[in-house]
Design a protein around this motif. Structure first.
Motif, PDB file in Angstrom:
ATOM      1  N   LEU A  68      -5.385  -3.117 -25.308  1.00 19.79           N
ATOM      2  CA  LEU A  68      -5.756  -2.839 -23.925  1.00 19.79           C
ATOM      3  C   LEU A  68      -4.670  -2.020 -23.231  1.00 19.79           C
ATOM      4  N   PRO A  69      -5.065  -1.159 -22.267  1.00 12.51           N
ATOM      5  CA  PRO A  69      -4.060  -0.460 -21.454  1.00 12.51           C
ATOM      6  C   PRO A  69      -3.188  -1.468 -20.711  1.00 12.51           C
ATOM      7  N   GLU A  70      -2.029  -1.035 -20.309  1.00  6.45           N
ATOM      8  CA  GLU A  70      -1.060  -1.930 -19.674  1.00  6.45           C
ATOM      9  C   GLU A  70      -1.651  -2.668 -18.477  1.00  6.45           C
ATOM     10  N   ARG A  71      -2.411  -1.990 -17.643  1.00  4.42           N
ATOM     11  CA  ARG A  71      -2.936  -2.614 -16.426  1.00  4.42           C
ATOM     12  C   ARG A  71      -3.967  -3.700 -16.714  1.00  4.42           C
ATOM     13  N   LEU A  72      -4.492  -3.753 -17.942  1.00  2.41           N
ATOM     14  CA  LEU A  72      -5.496  -4.759 -18.290  1.00  2.41           C
ATOM     15  C   LEU A  72      -4.923  -5.890 -19.141  1.00  2.41           C
ATOM     16  N   ARG A  73      -3.630  -5.826 -19.420  1.00  2.54           N
ATOM     17  CA  ARG A  73      -3.011  -6.871 -20.235  1.00  2.54           C
ATOM     18  C   ARG A  73      -2.565  -8.042 -19.365  1.00  2.54           C
ATOM     19  N   ARG A  74      -2.635  -9.212 -19.932  1.00  3.44           N
ATOM     20  CA  ARG A  74      -2.226 -10.421 -19.208  1.00  3.44           C
ATOM     21  C   ARG A  74      -0.757 -10.331 -18.824  1.00  3.44           C
ATOM     22  N   ALA A  75      -0.467 -10.622 -17.556  1.00  5.05           N
ATOM     23  CA  ALA A  75       0.915 -10.549 -17.089  1.00  5.05           C
ATOM     24  C   ALA A  75       1.057 -11.361 -15.809  1.00  5.05           C
ATOM     25  N   VAL A  76       2.251 -11.855 -15.570  1.00  6.73           N
ATOM     26  CA  VAL A  76       2.566 -12.508 -14.304  1.00  6.73           C
ATOM     27  C   VAL A  76       3.028 -11.426 -13.343  1.00  6.73           C
ATOM     28  N   VAL A  77       2.377 -11.352 -12.163  1.00  9.47           N
ATOM     29  CA  VAL A  77       2.693 -10.312 -11.188  1.00  9.47           C
ATOM     30  C   VAL A  77       2.911 -10.945  -9.821  1.00  9.47           C
ATOM     31  N   GLN A  78       3.584 -10.222  -8.951  1.00 12.37           N
ATOM     32  CA  GLN A  78       3.714 -10.652  -7.568  1.00 12.37           C
ATOM     33  C   GLN A  78       2.360 -10.517  -6.895  1.00 12.37           C
ATOM     34  N   PHE A  79       2.004 -11.516  -6.102  1.00 10.49           N
ATOM     35  CA  PHE A  79       0.644 -11.556  -5.568  1.00 10.49           C
ATOM     36  C   PHE A  79       0.646 -12.345  -4.267  1.00 10.49           C
ATOM     37  N   ALA A  80       0.586 -11.644  -3.140  1.00  8.78           N
ATOM     38  CA  ALA A  80       0.600 -12.301  -1.831  1.00  8.78           C
ATOM     39  C   ALA A  80      -0.825 -12.618  -1.412  1.00  8.78           C
ATOM     40  N   THR A  81      -1.133 -13.889  -1.202  1.00  7.29           N
ATOM     41  CA  THR A  81      -2.464 -14.303  -0.794  1.00  7.29           C
ATOM     42  C   THR A  81      -2.387 -15.606  -0.017  1.00  7.29           C
ATOM     43  N   SER A  82      -3.369 -15.808   0.841  1.00  7.35           N
ATOM     44  CA  SER A  82      -3.446 -17.067   1.565  1.00  7.35           C
ATOM     45  C   SER A  82      -4.205 -18.128   0.783  1.00  7.35           C
ATOM     46  N   GLU A  83      -4.760 -17.772  -0.358  1.00  6.55           N
ATOM     47  CA  GLU A  83      -5.486 -18.741  -1.176  1.00  6.55           C
ATOM     48  C   GLU A  83      -4.506 -19.696  -1.865  1.00  6.55           C
ATOM     49  N   ALA A  84      -4.957 -20.914  -2.082  1.00  4.21           N
ATOM     50  CA  ALA A  84      -4.089 -21.933  -2.685  1.00  4.21           C
ATOM     51  C   ALA A  84      -3.864 -21.660  -4.167  1.00  4.21           C
ATOM     52  N   ALA A  85      -2.763 -22.224  -4.664  1.00  5.76           N
ATOM     53  CA  ALA A  85      -2.497 -22.140  -6.105  1.00  5.76           C
ATOM     54  C   ALA A  85      -3.663 -22.759  -6.863  1.00  5.76           C
ATOM     55  N   PRO A 220     -11.106  -2.923   0.263  1.00  8.27           N
ATOM     56  CA  PRO A 220      -9.935  -2.052   0.431  1.00  8.27           C
ATOM     57  C   PRO A 220      -9.102  -2.004  -0.834  1.00  8.27           C
ATOM     58  N   VAL A 221      -8.581  -0.819  -1.119  1.00 12.48           N
ATOM     59  CA  VAL A 221      -7.837  -0.615  -2.359  1.00 12.48           C
ATOM     60  C   VAL A 221      -6.673  -1.583  -2.440  1.00 12.48           C
ATOM     61  N   LEU A 222      -6.561  -2.259  -3.583  1.00 10.81           N
ATOM     62  CA  LEU A 222      -5.461  -3.190  -3.811  1.00 10.81           C
ATOM     63  C   LEU A 222      -4.520  -2.603  -4.847  1.00 10.81           C
ATOM     64  N   ALA A 223      -3.228  -2.921  -4.723  1.00 11.88           N
ATOM     65  CA  ALA A 223      -2.293  -2.516  -5.764  1.00 11.88           C
ATOM     66  C   ALA A 223      -2.685  -3.199  -7.054  1.00 11.88           C
ATOM     67  N   ARG A 224      -2.405  -2.541  -8.180  1.00 10.85           N
ATOM     68  CA  ARG A 224      -2.900  -3.052  -9.452  1.00 10.85           C
ATOM     69  C   ARG A 224      -1.908  -3.934 -10.189  1.00 10.85           C
ATOM     70  N   GLY A 225      -0.700  -4.040  -9.687  1.00  9.86           N
ATOM     71  CA  GLY A 225       0.231  -5.021 -10.239  1.00  9.86           C
ATOM     72  C   GLY A 225       0.564  -4.861 -11.693  1.00  9.86           C
ATOM     73  N   SER A 226       1.170  -3.718 -12.080  1.00  9.23           N
ATOM     74  CA  SER A 226       1.478  -3.502 -13.488  1.00  9.23           C
ATOM     75  C   SER A 226       2.711  -4.277 -13.932  1.00  9.23           C
ATOM     76  N   ASP A 227       3.516  -4.753 -12.992  1.00 13.90           N
ATOM     77  CA  ASP A 227       4.677  -5.557 -13.365  1.00 13.90           C
ATOM     78  C   ASP A 227       5.051  -6.456 -12.188  1.00 13.90           C
ATOM     79  N   THR A 228       6.096  -7.260 -12.376  1.00 11.22           N
ATOM     80  CA  THR A 228       6.447  -8.262 -11.367  1.00 11.22           C
ATOM     81  C   THR A 228       7.075  -7.659 -10.116  1.00 11.22           C
ATOM     82  N   ARG A 229       7.293  -6.362 -10.071  1.00  9.48           N
ATOM     83  CA  ARG A 229       7.842  -5.743  -8.868  1.00  9.48           C
ATOM     84  C   ARG A 229       6.742  -5.322  -7.903  1.00  9.48           C
ATOM     85  N   THR A 230       5.495  -5.401  -8.333  1.00  6.16           N
ATOM     86  CA  THR A 230       4.390  -4.933  -7.503  1.00  6.16           C
ATOM     87  C   THR A 230       3.868  -6.053  -6.622  1.00  6.16           C
TER      88      THR A 230
END
Length: 263
Positions: A68-85, A220-230
């Motif tokens: 799979l391309p990098e953006r579709l591979r499983r990864a832990v990314v930074q993700f700001a949301t009001s939804e619960a864990a 609305p366009v969301l960042a795709r989070g290719s690494d933990t800096r996104t």
């Protein structure tokens, strides 16, 4: 006419006869070879016309290897949301699924989503989980494609793949696939598909009752989070969908049974 002149003329005629006879022998061979090549449908090709492995791009080599391309591979990314864990958020437009970890992080997975006319959005919850699920095509799908089988037993050849998580009372599921090349594409009849490895990982993290938020394709366009800096900002969950949002949309489109748009 002198004897020498007559002798010369006879010698010339003999030489011409030999040349003509030789041409009769050579021409059929050449014609036969040419006709043979044409009948087989090939022509000489220079070796340099074939690309070497070095000429393939990294993306092309990955595609051939089923990576799979990098953006579709499983990864832990930074993700700001009001939804619960523990919440599952599906970014339809970017073919990504996020499992919220909390503290501004999430696990990102690549997914395949509904094709044109079959995407949907809203809030559901996981109502059932199944390992190597059987597949019963829903009535709406059979109505669109009467040639579909009415049942396929669970296993490697089943379109639902290794795991399935059923969403509420709808016909939609998060499930695996027997064709990972469809990940990252708009191909299904509304279900969310993952590689068997990824769906097995997610299956072990969620429980019956887990909240699933499906964002619309035109969100609305969301960042795709290719690494933990996104950083990815996700808006608050939309209200529960109307009844139509959990009903398979109508449409007449052909499908491939084993992979592309059966679910």
């Amino acid at each position: 006419m002198t004897p020498s002149s007559a002798l010369f003329r006879r010698s010339s005629r003999a030489a011409n006869a030999l040349v003509f006879a030789a041409s009769l022998l050579v021409t059929p061979i050449a014609l036969s070879a040419s006709a043979g090549a044409q009948s087989l449908g090939y022509a000489p090709v220079r070796q340099s016309a074939f690309p070497s492995d070095a000429a393939l791009t990294p993306e092309a080599r990955d595609a051939e290897a089923g990576v799979l391309p990098e953006r579709l591979r499983r990864a832990v990314v930074q993700f700001a949301t009001s939804e619960a864990a523990g919440t599952v958020i599906i970014d339809t437009g970017n073919t990504a699924l996020y499992y919220v970890l909390g503290q501004g992080r999430a696990i990102r997975y690549g997914v395949g989503v509904g094709r044109e006319g079959f995407t949907w959005s809203g809030v559901q919850s996981i109502s059932r989980k199944a390992e190597w699920p059987d597949w019963y095509p829903p009535a709406e799908m059979i109505k669109r494609q009467p040639y579909l089988p009415r049942f396929i037993a669970g296993g490697p050849g089943n379109p639902l793949g290794a795991r399935a998580m059923y969403l509420g009372s709808s016909e939609y599921r998060i499930h695996g696939t027997n064709d990972p090349s469809t990940i990252g594409k708009f191909v299904s009849s509304g279900c969310i598909r993952m590689t068997n490895e990824d769906v097995t990982d997610l299956f072990g993290r969620v429980n019956v009752g887990t909240k699933v938020v499906v964002l619309p394709k035109n969100a609305p366009v969301l960042a795709r989070g290719s690494d933990t800096r996104t950083t990815i900002s996700v808006r608050p969950a939309p209200p529960r969908p109307q009844a139509a949002a959990t009903t398979l949309p109508s449409g007449q489109q052909a499908i491939r049974l084993n992979v592309s748009s059966v679910n």
